[in-house]
Design a protein around this motif. Structure first.
Motif, PDB file in Angstrom:
ATOM      1  N   ILE A  68       3.933   2.843  83.421  1.00 50.57           N
ATOM      2  CA  ILE A  68       2.642   3.166  84.011  1.00 50.57           C
ATOM      3  C   ILE A  68       2.249   1.956  84.833  1.00 50.57           C
ATOM      4  O   ILE A  68       2.239   0.832  84.328  1.00 50.57           O
ATOM      5  N   ARG A  70      -0.673   0.066  86.846  1.00 46.14           N
ATOM      6  CA  ARG A  70      -2.141   0.028  86.912  1.00 46.14           C
ATOM      7  C   ARG A  70      -2.598  -1.196  87.705  1.00 46.14           C
ATOM      8  O   ARG A  70      -1.882  -2.176  87.805  1.00 46.14           O
ATOM      9  N   SER A  76      -4.895   3.705  87.124  1.00 52.14           N
ATOM     10  CA  SER A  76      -3.467   3.976  87.290  1.00 52.14           C
ATOM     11  C   SER A  76      -3.144   4.342  88.743  1.00 52.14           C
ATOM     12  O   SER A  76      -3.908   5.050  89.390  1.00 52.14           O
ATOM     13  N   ARG A  79       3.404   6.281  87.866  1.00 51.57           N
ATOM     14  CA  ARG A  79       3.983   6.393  86.528  1.00 51.57           C
ATOM     15  C   ARG A  79       5.293   7.154  86.589  1.00 51.57           C
ATOM     16  O   ARG A  79       5.531   7.921  87.508  1.00 51.57           O
ATOM     17  N   HIS A  81       7.554   9.319  83.591  1.00 53.45           N
ATOM     18  CA  HIS A  81       7.535   9.829  82.220  1.00 53.45           C
ATOM     19  C   HIS A  81       8.940   9.945  81.661  1.00 53.45           C
ATOM     20  O   HIS A  81       9.922   9.926  82.395  1.00 53.45           O
TER      21      HIS A  81
END
Length: 147
Positions: A68, A70, A76, A79, A81
């Protein structure tokens, strides 16, 4: 296509700025020397949350990671996953210098927070519409696999 070319140019010039800012004695050293904390001359901060126990991230290894991205205020901007992990070859793929230095030495299963100063990220140019100029970026990274 022009946006990608501009992005590649920004990454290249940011990396060149990093090389110019880094002490000559370290530039000529082994890559493992560059990967060791504290890297305080660059402003890069690496904070291990969990030390992994698998294979170590090193140059030439194929790495799968989640992350992630930021800003320091917690907002944010990017990202990856576990369903679609970020895949790259350490030391070969076109990554931010701060990302490459920040994950060096991590192990499979490890989690780390890497705070990347502007000189090791996108610098004074930023990325139009995504990363403002002179932005410090904070990545929470988890290494899924190293091959």
């Amino acid at each position: 296509m022009g946006e990608r070319r501009d992005f590649d140019r920004k990454v290249k010039y940011t990396f060149l700025a990093f090389l110019l800012a880094f002490p000559l004695s370290l530039r000529a050293a082994e890559p493992s020397v560059l990967a060791r904390p504290p890297l305080s001359d660059t402003g890069l901060i690496r904070e291990d949350i969990l030390a992994g126990d698998g294979s170590e991230v090193s140059d030439g290894k194929l790495v799968e990671a989640t992350y992630i991205g930021r800003y320091p205020d917690g907002k944010s901007f990017d990202r990856a996953h576990a369903k679609e992990p970020f895949r790259f070859v350490q030391g070969v793929s076109r990554l931010l210098p701060g990302w490459t230095l920040g994950i060096a030495g991590m192990r499979e299963g490890g989690r780390r927070i890497v705070t990347v100063p502007p000189i090791l990220a996108y610098g004074k140019d930023g990325v139009e519409g995504l990363i403002p100029p002179e932005s410090t970026l904070v990545y929470e990274i988890r290494i899924l696999s190293v091959k």
